[in-house]
Design a protein around this motif. Structure first.
Motif, mmCIF file in Angstrom:
data_model
loop_
_atom_site.group_PDB
_atom_site.id
_atom_site.type_symbol
_atom_site.label_atom_id
_atom_site.label_comp_id
_atom_site.label_asym_id
_atom_site.label_seq_id
_atom_site.Cartn_x
_atom_site.Cartn_y
_atom_site.Cartn_z
ATOM 1 N N VAL A 41 0.917 -1.226 -0.063
ATOM 2 C CA VAL A 41 0.056 0.061 0.127
ATOM 3 C C VAL A 41 0.912 1.021 0.046
ATOM 4 O O VAL A 41 0.911 2.001 -0.821
ATOM 5 C CB VAL A 41 -0.785 0.013 1.336
ATOM 6 N N LYS A 42 1.908 1.367 0.700
ATOM 7 C CA LYS A 42 2.916 2.078 0.848
ATOM 8 C C LYS A 42 3.589 2.721 -0.703
ATOM 9 O O LYS A 42 3.715 3.908 -0.978
ATOM 10 C CB LYS A 42 3.695 2.263 2.140
ATOM 11 N N GLU A 43 3.969 1.560 -1.261
ATOM 12 C CA GLU A 43 4.487 1.698 -2.651
ATOM 13 C C GLU A 43 3.526 2.174 -3.415
ATOM 14 O O GLU A 43 3.818 3.033 -4.164
ATOM 15 C CB GLU A 43 4.802 0.253 -2.969
ATOM 16 N N LEU A 44 2.307 1.895 -3.260
ATOM 17 C CA LEU A 44 1.092 2.719 -4.141
ATOM 18 C C LEU A 44 1.042 4.097 -3.944
ATOM 19 O O LEU A 44 0.926 4.840 -5.007
ATOM 20 C CB LEU A 44 -0.084 1.747 -4.200
ATOM 21 N N VAL A 45 1.160 4.524 -2.632
ATOM 22 C CA VAL A 45 0.956 5.831 -2.473
ATOM 23 C C VAL A 45 2.170 6.566 -2.887
ATOM 24 O O VAL A 45 1.880 7.789 -3.545
ATOM 25 C CB VAL A 45 0.699 5.869 -0.764
ATOM 26 N N GLU A 46 3.399 5.846 -2.696
ATOM 27 C CA GLU A 46 4.652 6.719 -3.397
ATOM 28 C C GLU A 46 4.546 6.845 -4.800
ATOM 29 O O GLU A 46 4.915 7.902 -5.370
ATOM 30 C CB GLU A 46 5.551 6.065 -2.777
ATOM 31 N N THR A 84 1.756 11.502 -6.495
ATOM 32 C CA THR A 84 2.998 12.573 -6.544
ATOM 33 C C THR A 84 2.960 13.914 -6.200
ATOM 34 O O THR A 84 3.709 14.729 -6.007
ATOM 35 C CB THR A 84 3.181 12.300 -8.254
ATOM 36 N N TYR A 85 1.635 14.454 -5.786
ATOM 37 C CA TYR A 85 1.675 15.716 -5.231
ATOM 38 C C TYR A 85 2.308 15.760 -3.749
ATOM 39 O O TYR A 85 2.148 17.033 -3.165
ATOM 40 C CB TYR A 85 0.152 16.309 -5.260
ATOM 41 N N PHE A 86 2.320 14.769 -3.209
ATOM 42 C CA PHE A 86 3.137 14.632 -1.766
ATOM 43 C C PHE A 86 4.563 15.122 -2.103
ATOM 44 O O PHE A 86 5.484 14.755 -2.869
ATOM 45 C CB PHE A 86 2.931 13.220 -1.106
ATOM 46 N N SER A 87 4.977 16.310 -1.217
ATOM 47 C CA SER A 87 6.408 16.818 -1.362
ATOM 48 C C SER A 87 7.242 16.158 -0.184
ATOM 49 O O SER A 87 8.448 16.145 -0.139
ATOM 50 C CB SER A 87 6.465 18.142 -1.515
ATOM 51 N N ILE A 90 3.532 10.922 2.853
ATOM 52 C CA ILE A 90 3.499 9.749 2.202
ATOM 53 C C ILE A 90 3.033 8.762 3.220
ATOM 54 O O ILE A 90 2.349 7.855 3.235
ATOM 55 C CB ILE A 90 4.653 9.291 1.243
ATOM 56 N N SER A 91 3.865 8.847 4.249
ATOM 57 C CA SER A 91 3.773 7.715 5.461
ATOM 58 C C SER A 91 2.320 8.020 6.113
ATOM 59 O O SER A 91 1.651 6.989 6.531
ATOM 60 C CB SER A 91 4.861 7.872 6.332
ATOM 61 N N ASN A 92 1.786 9.142 6.399
ATOM 62 C CA ASN A 92 0.703 9.536 6.929
ATOM 63 C C ASN A 92 -0.522 9.020 6.159
ATOM 64 O O ASN A 92 -1.453 8.405 6.768
ATOM 65 C CB ASN A 92 0.649 11.115 7.252
ATOM 66 N N ALA A 93 -0.369 9.170 4.796
ATOM 67 C CA ALA A 93 -1.524 8.545 4.172
ATOM 68 C C ALA A 93 -1.538 7.237 3.710
ATOM 69 O O ALA A 93 -2.566 6.618 4.053
ATOM 70 C CB ALA A 93 -1.564 9.477 2.607
ATOM 71 N N ALA A 94 -0.283 6.764 3.716
ATOM 72 C CA ALA A 94 -0.280 5.141 3.631
ATOM 73 C C ALA A 94 -0.949 4.500 5.015
ATOM 74 O O ALA A 94 -1.333 3.558 4.912
ATOM 75 C CB ALA A 94 1.198 4.664 3.524
ATOM 76 N N GLY A 95 -0.139 5.066 5.880
ATOM 77 C CA GLY A 95 -0.993 4.581 7.512
ATOM 78 C C GLY A 95 -2.164 4.475 7.372
ATOM 79 O O GLY A 95 -2.852 3.623 7.880
ATOM 80 N N GLN A 96 -3.097 5.582 7.152
ATOM 81 C CA GLN A 96 -4.169 5.927 7.218
ATOM 82 C C GLN A 96 -5.038 4.827 6.204
ATOM 83 O O GLN A 96 -6.276 4.306 6.402
ATOM 84 C CB GLN A 96 -4.777 7.201 6.847
ATOM 85 N N MET A 97 -4.448 4.878 4.880
ATOM 86 C CA MET A 97 -5.128 3.582 3.976
ATOM 87 C C MET A 97 -5.117 2.255 4.455
ATOM 88 O O MET A 97 -5.862 1.533 4.401
ATOM 89 C CB MET A 97 -4.162 3.968 2.680
ATOM 90 N N ASN A 98 -3.991 2.059 5.211
ATOM 91 C CA ASN A 98 -3.735 0.666 5.783
ATOM 92 C C ASN A 98 -4.486 0.412 6.836
ATOM 93 O O ASN A 98 -4.915 -1.128 6.922
ATOM 94 C CB ASN A 98 -2.112 0.489 6.376
ATOM 95 N N ARG A 99 -4.891 1.190 7.736
ATOM 96 C CA ARG A 99 -5.734 1.389 8.894
ATOM 97 C C ARG A 99 -7.072 0.776 8.402
ATOM 98 O O ARG A 99 -7.869 -0.035 8.817
ATOM 99 C CB ARG A 99 -6.000 2.182 9.769
#
Length: 328
Positions: free
Chosen positions: A45-50, A54-57, A62-71
Motif C-alpha cells: 500500500v505504501k508503495e502505491l501511495v509513493e 505524486t503531489y506529496f512533497s 506519504i507515510s501518513n497517507a499510507a498509514g491511514q489507508m492501511n488502517r
C-alpha cells in the motif's frame, strides 16, 4: 465495553460527505491509488501511495497517507464501531462496520469504502472535556481510546448524563497546562536546532525586543561572540549589558562563569547556555559582586514568549511562532 475497536472516519473536508455517510450507510476515504482489495500487505500500500500520490512533497505526508489507508484496509474489522462528526450540528454519528473493504467509484468521489449500520447519535456537548479533546485529532482516521469509546456508548445507551461541571473545569485546566507544557517543549526544540550563529542572533533579537540596541562583537578562538547592549547603542547609557552565548549540549561550570564575571567591569552580565548550568556555576553567579544572570534554554523560551510580539522580522524568522487563543 468489549474489545471491539472504535474508529473515527472524517467525512471529507469540512465534513461535506456527512449526509451521504448517513443516508447511504457507508464511510469512505480518498487518496485514489486504485483498488487495494487484492493488496496483500501494508508495504505494498505504501508503495502505491509513493507511486500514485505524486503531489506529496514530503516523506511524512506519504507515510501518513499510507498509514491511514492501511488502517482502513487491514485494521478495520466487521462489527467494529465507527464514528464520524457533523460539525454543523455538533453531532457524532455512531455505527457498526458491516463489510470488508470495497472499492466503489459510484457512491461518491471517495472510492475506498466500508458499509455501515448507523445505530445512533451523540451530541458533542454531552461529552466530557477529555473525550471531546481526544476526538479533536486532525487526521482523517484514528482509533478512539477506550475511555472515550466507553463514554460514547454509555451516552448512547442513556447510562451517562451530562458531565459534572466542577470536574469539567478541572479537566479543562489540566488540558490547558498540558498544551502550555507541550508548546514550551516544541519551542525549545526549535531553538536547540539553531546553529551557534543563529542562536546569537536570537539572543540579540530578544534584547532588542526589550528596548535595547545591540552590538555583536568577535571574541575568542572558539568562534564565540559577545553581545553588547544598551539603551543608546553606544554603550554609554545604563544599563550596559554584556551577554555571552554558549550553544552546546554540556552544562557550563563554575570556571566558565568565573571567567565571564572577570570581564564585566561594571556592566550587567547575561550568560546564556542552552546546555544549562552546573550547581557550582549557579553558586558562582549568586556570589558575584557584579549583577550576573544565568539563562538556560527554559528561561530563554520564557523570554521569547513574553516578548515575541515585539520581535523584529529577522528574529521572528529564526523561531516562527503562531498565537493560539484559549477560552477564558
Amino acid at each position: 465495553m468489549s474489545e471491539t475497536n472504535m474508529w473515527m472516519v472524517r467525512a471529507g473536508e469540512n465534513a461535506y460527505l456527512i449526509d451521504d455517510f448517513k443516508n447511504k450507510n457507508y464511510v469512505a476515504i480518498g487518496w485514489d491509488i486504485g483498488d487495494i482489495s487484492k493488496v496483500e500487505n501494508k508495504d505494498q500500500v505504501k508503495e502505491l501511495v509513493e507511486q500514485t500520490c505524486t503531489y506529496f512533497s514530503k516523506k511524512s505526508q506519504i507515510s501518513n497517507a499510507a498509514g491511514q489507508m492501511n488502517r482502513f484496509r487491514f485494521d478495520f474489522k466487521k462489527d467494529d464501531y465507527v464514528i464520524s462528526y457533523d460539525p454543523a450540528n455538533r453531532i457524532y454519528i455512531l455505527g457498526l462496520i458491516r463489510s470488508d473493504y470495497e472499492y466503489n467509484t459510484e457512491i461518491s468521489d471517495y472510492y475506498h469504502t466500508r458499509k455501515v449500520d448507523w445505530v445512533g447519535e451523540v451530541r458533542r456537548d454531552d461529552l466530557s472535556t477529555s473525550t471531546r479533546n481526544s476526538l479533536g485529532a486532525i487526521t482523517t482516521i484514528f482509533a478512539i481510546n477506550d475511555d472515550a469509546a466507553e463514554e460514547i456508548i454509555e451516552i448512547l445507551e442513556g447510562k451517562k448524563t451530562h458531565p459534572d461541571e466542577e470536574l469539567e473545569e478541572i479537566s479543562e485546566e489540566e488540558l490547558k497546562e498540558d498544551m502550555v507544557s507541550r508548546a514550551h517543549e516544541l519551542i525549545k526544540d526549535k531553538i536547540i536546532a539553531l546553529d551557534w550563529e543563529e542562536m546569537e542572533k536570537l539572543v540579540a533579537g530578544v534584547l532588542r525586543s526589550m528596548g535595547y540596541k545591540t552590538l555583536v562583537t568577535e571574541r575568542g578562538s572558539d568562534r564565540g561572540k559577545d553581545i553588547e547592549a544598551s539603551p543608546d547603542g553606544m554603550m554609554l547609557e545604563e544599563p550596559r549589558i554584556l551577554a555571552e552565548v554558549k550553544h552546546r549540549s554540556g552544562k557550563m561550570g563554575a570556571p566558565e562563569v568565573r571567567s565571564f564575571h572577570s570581564v564585566l567591569r561594571g556592566r550587567k552580565g547575561l550568560y546564556i547556555s542552552t546546555g544549562g548550568f552546573s550547581k557550582e556555576a549557579k553558586y558562582e553567579a549568586d556570589r558575584s559582586i557584579e549583577q550576573l544572570t544565568l539563562i538556560d534554554s527554559d528561561r530563554l523560551v520564557e523570554l521569547i514568549i513574553q516578548n515575541y510580539d515585539e520581535f523584529d522580522v529577522e528574529t521572528k524568522l529564526l523561531v516562527p511562532l503562531a498565537k493560539i487563543y484559549w477560552p477564558a
